[in-house]
Design a protein around this motif. Structure first.
Motif, short mmCIF file in Angstrom:
data_model
loop_
_atom_site.label_atom_id
_atom_site.label_comp_id
_atom_site.label_asym_id
_atom_site.label_seq_id
_atom_site.Cartn_x
_atom_site.Cartn_y
_atom_site.Cartn_z
N ARG B 461 0.82 -0.91 0.13
CA ARG B 461 -0.08 0.15 -0.16
C ARG B 461 0.75 1.48 0.02
N LYS B 469 -0.45 9.18 -7.39
CA LYS B 469 -1.57 7.94 -7.30
C LYS B 469 -2.99 8.85 -6.69
N GLU B 470 -1.77 9.60 -6.13
CA GLU B 470 -3.62 10.30 -4.42
C GLU B 470 -4.14 10.92 -5.40
N ASP B 664 -5.88 5.75 -6.06
CA ASP B 664 -4.93 5.29 -4.69
C ASP B 664 -6.36 4.38 -4.33
#
Lengths: 221, 803
Positions: B461, B469-470, B664
């Motif tokens: 993770r 990815k956020e 995410d």
């Protein structure tokens, strides 16, 4: 009925061999009422257990009703035992989880007697011992004398020819003790049940027709 | 007689309520867990076995032996099926199976989206998907016939009778009418093949242009063999077929230096039995290994075993306190068999209650279990005879062992001694102790495994993937709008939204979005005489800057170069693969043109961390359809940006079906399998340690009961509370330490194996074992101490009197 020949029983403690019974030769006939006396540790209970087939000697032979007990198969011996021997203990040894009725009934269960027949036999016994009113009580709800009465009733339920009693009055007061001894005498005289009792009390021993004295594992006299 | 046993059993259990409660709760919980886990495992293991012809049904796949690797692929060219049918009388039925995915259906002015599959007429004959109405022999006779599932029939037609009705369906941008020719039962949940509607294969997109094309593989093929024909024998027969129809490919492979298999072949057509479909790694559906199903069964067995050990140990301990009763029963003439039966009766009652409680709990927990652990699940499994036999056998075994074994030992002892209650229990501690060790080995194993799985999950993770990815929202475009147009509109509309930084498009999502689909596009081509394989990704302008990829060499795609479709951008792995000193010199023969390498980006994880980073080539070529729009937003107030983007998207495409999501979230979804395992592990570990400690607690109570006198005497002689606590605890602590010592290497070995599944993984460090061991020890210690301290501070006069 009972022939014991050259019975020895010992235990090994380290290098020492301690004898519990030494060279016991004893014959008891049917219908006798025998009292076994002797000081603590003289082997009274051991002898009784051997006669009652709960224990085996280290050496010697035992004939019961003409059968050589130690040459019998386990199953046959158990059958012989179930049909002929009843036991009464000093500490009553009733099963706490069972009622009076069920305690008395249990030996019959182990002989696979039918339910209706069982009911009749137990009812008879309760009647005879005057404990019908107590049949649904548990042992902890009874006095010592009553418990022993149930113990005797249980021992007799399968109509044994031989009743063995290991200090049956040891935990009772004198009045209760007397009642039990009277019961024994009556049994012996009326039904012809052979009785062997172990006792410390001279008075109770007198109920028997014959007294055997044990000392250090030997029969005196 | 039996009634009498049961009666005694009930009274005994009632009298010792606390033990009974511990036994029933422990066993009950264990049964619950085992029932749920076994149901899940059975559901997995029986995948596709509802097919009556399961022993003769297979899926075809092609195995290509290249110089460096062996490749498997289950998609087939269109003409293969008629050719096979003509050549092999061994084939009873054969059907192509093309997935169209979500299609739009119109009926009475309403629109629906359904999964349409295209098959040959044999499909209904070979598989067990029974028709409720219509005839399976003739239902797919005409090209415009369509068979629909019961669920779709209810959704579309409601109470109307569907057969004979006409549906207007859009397949591949073309609206056509289809006639409903049958309604079939919904496929069972454990069916690998899923569908809402089935129509003839001739309706598959591009059917006609590819009808004689052997080089384009588009669909799966299923066959049913004659019952007498084995898989191996038929695979042998297919060798000649390959020689006949795949001449060109074979020659190319030979030129490339492909390494032949054991039979000397470079290209094989092979079969997967239908019952292996679910587990097969060959298919792109990504097989779930059977290992996981067995793992579930194993954990279930572990938990049941741990609870049974409690049961056995408690019964054993209690039987010794009941020695007098057993002796007395023997005096009254009970045979050994009768005593065994009585004690078995008691354990039978406990087991029965536990089982009932377990089933009840399982029933109650099922909805929760389904949402949190495993959805695809039908309770039909409970009717499976195998499962019932396993449970009945386990049930009997546990009850016999727990009740029978202690009674068996006791009834063998000398009667005159047991009547007096004079028995030595020393010998039997060995059995109790070994059982406890095994119990704590299992608990320890589960705790250690849980922590390692959790660590790996956490690692995946948090590992930087090489892209942002956020801040990126991924929008599945869907089929009900022109894809290029959608991107254009979004670019224009989002320019007005202040939070949006940039917008781009691609054909393959990162991670797994809310639309649930993943795809994979790999292209092989010749570069300077050798075969090179690369992942192929359609992107759009600003892709590299939106994702935050690092450009190492060359330039990004740019509008300054028009459509910029003549160049590609590759990753480091691809640069290494083509092996040029300056990769920007390379010209790749790809997608029917010469494509110049314009830039090289730093490697990033465009696939899950299970896989190594492989070569990747990106292009902007309009013949590759866009499927996703990526929108980069400012890092502040992400939910608000999400709402804003969503609103804009719905004005652009009001019929949008799939929800949009942040990347995410998508990447997390790739590790769902691992997450599920970790959940199961955690629950298993918690249950295991809980039940073990319940047992430990009860054993300590028993031991203290047996040693009351000793404790009293010691106290009179001056022992402190600490002395006594240590005295009682040290035996148990010793056992637990032994157990942890045994569990550690096993856990290390097993978890090391599991981690091999991941290209990127954690190192198992010693502190994990110390921590897990410490936790187990601490919990056990607390359990022991609660009781011992109580015994130690009790008044010795009281405890001595009780003897």
């Amino acid at each position: 009925m009972i022939q014991l020949e050259k019975i020895f029983k010992w235990v090994n403690a380290g290098n020492n061999r301690t004898f519990l019974l030494k060279d016991i030769n004893l014959t008891i006939n049917e219908g006798e009422f025998v009292s076994v006396m002797g000081p603590s540790g003289s082997g009274k209970s051991t002898l009784l257990n051997i006669i009652g087939m709960l224990d085996e000697p280290s050496e010697g032979s035992y004939h019961f009703l003409g059968n050589d007990v130690y040459k019998m198969k386990e199953k046959q011996r158990s059958q012989l035992y179930k049909e002929n021997i009843g036991f009464v203990f000093q500490a009553y040894h009733l099963i706490d989880e069972l009622t009076v009725y069920e305690n008395i009934e249990t030996p019959l269960l182990y002989q696979n007697i039918k339910s209706s027949e069982r009911q009749a036999i137990v009812a008879d016994m309760l009647d005879r011992f005057n404990i019908v009113g107590k049949k649904d009580l548990f042992p902890s709800q009874l006095s010592g004398g009553q418990q022993q009465l149930v113990g005797v009733a249980r021992a007799l339920i399968a109509k044994p020819k031989l009743l063995l009693a290991d200090e049956p009055t040891g935990n009772l007061n004198s009045k209760q003790g007397e009642e039990i001894m009277e019961l024994f005498r009556q049994l012996n005289q009326e039904s012809g049940t052979t009785i062997i009792q172990v006792t410390h009390s001279e008075k109770n021993a007198e109920y028997g027709q014959r007294i055997i004295h044990l000392l250090d594992g030997r029969i005196e006299k | 007689m039996f009634k009498n046993y049961l009666k005694i059993a009930f009274r005994n259990l009632w009298k010792h309520k606390s033990f009974t409660l511990i036994n029933i709760t422990g066993m009950g919980i264990a049964f619950t867990a085992t029932i749920l886990l076994a149901m899940t495992a059975m559901n997995e293991l029986t995948f596709d076995s509802f097919n009556k012809n399961k022993n003769s049904l297979y899926q075809l796949y092609i195995e290509t032996h290249r110089p460096n690797n062996t490749e498997t692929n289950s998609t087939m060219p269109v003409p293969l099926t008629p050719a096979l049918k003509a050549e092999f009388p061994d084939i009873v039925h054969i059907s192509r199976y093309g997935s169209i995915g979500g299609s739009t259906i119109r009926y009475n002015g309403k629109e629906f989206s359904k999964l349409i599959r295209t098959t040959d007429a044999d499909f209904l004959r070979m598989f067990t998907y029974p028709l409720i109405s219509g005839n399976k022999e003739t239902a797919l006779n005409n090209k415009s016939d369509i068979v629909i599932s019961q669920k779709s029939a209810e959704a579309i037609f409601g109470k109307e009778y569907p057969v004979g009705k006409t549906l207007n369906i859009k397949i591949h941008d073309e609206w056509k009418d289809y006639t409903v020719s049958g309604v079939m039962e919904d496929a069972p949940l454990n069916s690998s093949i899923t569908f809402d509607m089935i129509t003839r294969f001739e309706n598959f997109p591009n059917y006609e242009p590819y009808a004689d094309n052997w080089s384009s593989s588009t669909h799966d093929v299923y066959i049913q063999l004659n019952t007498g024909v084995t898989q191996a024998a038929f695979e042998k027969k297919l060798i000649n077929f390959i020689h006949k129809y795949y001449k060109d490919d074979l020659e190319q492979l030979k030129k490339d230096g492909g390494r032949p298999d054991a039979d000397g072949e470079l290209l094989r057509l092979k079969l997967i039995p239908i019952t292996d479909l679910h587990f097969s790694p060959i298919l792109n559906t990504g097989g779930v290994s059977r290992f996981y199903a067995y793992l579930l069964l194993l954990i279930g067995a572990f938990i049941l075993f741990i609870a049974s050990v409690n049961f056995v140990n408690l019964s054993l301990g209690r039987t010794f306190t009941r020695a007098r009763e057993i002796g007395m029963r023997k005096v009254m003439g009970a045979g050994r068999r009768q005593i065994l039966l009585q004690f078995w009766g008691e354990s039978f009652v406990i087991c029965l209650f536990s089982l009932l409680m377990g089933m009840l709990l399982a029933r109650l927990l099922l909805p929760y279990y389904k949402t949190n652990f495993y959805q695809a699940f039908s309770t039909d499994i409970l009717r499976s005879p195998q499962l019932i036999i396993i449970f009945a056998a386990g049930f009997l075994l546990v009850s016999i062992l727990a009740g029978g074994y202690p009674a068996w030992i006791m009834s063998a002892l000398n009667t005159s001694q047991t009547v007096k209650g004079k028995i030595t229990t020393g010998k039997n501690h060995r059995l109790r102790n070994s059982l406890m060790v095994v119990q704590f080995v299992l608990s320890g194993l589960l705790i250690i495994c849980t922590s390692i799985v959790w660590q790996q999950l956490n690692y995946m993770r948090t590992k930087p993937l090489g892209y942002n990815k956020e801040q990126i929202i991924s929008i599945p475009i869907g089929n009900n709008i022109g894809q290029e147009r959608a991107l254009e509109l979004m670019r224009v509309q989002l320019a007005k939204v202040p939070n949006v930084l940039s917008v781009t498009g691609t054909d393959i999502n990162l991670g797994r979005g809310r639309d649930g689909s993943t795809s994979n596009s790999v292209i092989g081509f010749q570069y300077k005489g050798k075969t090179v394989k690369t992942n192929w990704l359609r992107v759009d302008y600003d892709y590299i800057s939106t994702l935050g990829l690092t450009l190492l060499q060359g330039r990004d795609f740019s509008r300054d170069f028009g459509t910029d479709s003549g160049v590609v951008i590759i990753n480091e792995a691809m640069a290494a693969e083509i092996g040029e000193k300056n990769p920007l010199d390379a010209n790749l023969d790809l997608d029917g043109s010469h494509l110049q390498v314009a830039g090289v980006v730093k490697n990033y994880h465009f696939k899950s961390l299970h896989k190594e980073i492989t070569p990747l080539t990106m292009c902007i070529r309009k013949n590759w359809t866009l499927s996703y729009i990526f929108v980069k937003v400012k890092p502040e107030n992400l939910p608000a940006s999400m709402d804003a983007v969503n609103k804009v998207w719905h004005t652009v495409n009001p019929k949008a079906e799939s929800q949009i999501s942040f990347l995410d979230e998508n990447t997390e979804k790739q590790y769902r399998k691992e997450e599920r395992i970790s959940k199961i592990f955690i629950s298993g570990a918690v249950l295991a340690i809980l039940i073990s400690c319940m047992g430990l607690f009860a054993i300590v109570v028993l031991v203290i009961m047996q040693r009351t006198k000793e404790i009293g005497i010691r106290k009179v002689l001056g022992a402190s509370v600490l002395n006594i606590t240590t005295l009682i605890s040290k035996d148990f602590i010793g056992l637990i330490l032994i157990a942890l010592t045994i569990a550690t290497p096993i856990a290390w070995w097993a978890m090391n194996k599991w981690l091999q599944d991941f290209a990127y993984r954690i190192h198992i460090s010693a502190w994990i074992f110390l921590l897990a061991g410490g936790i187990a020890l601490l919990i056990a210690l607390v359990t022991i101490c609660i009781q011992t301290i109580r015994a130690a501070i009790a008044n010795p006069v009281k405890s001595l009197k009780s003897e």
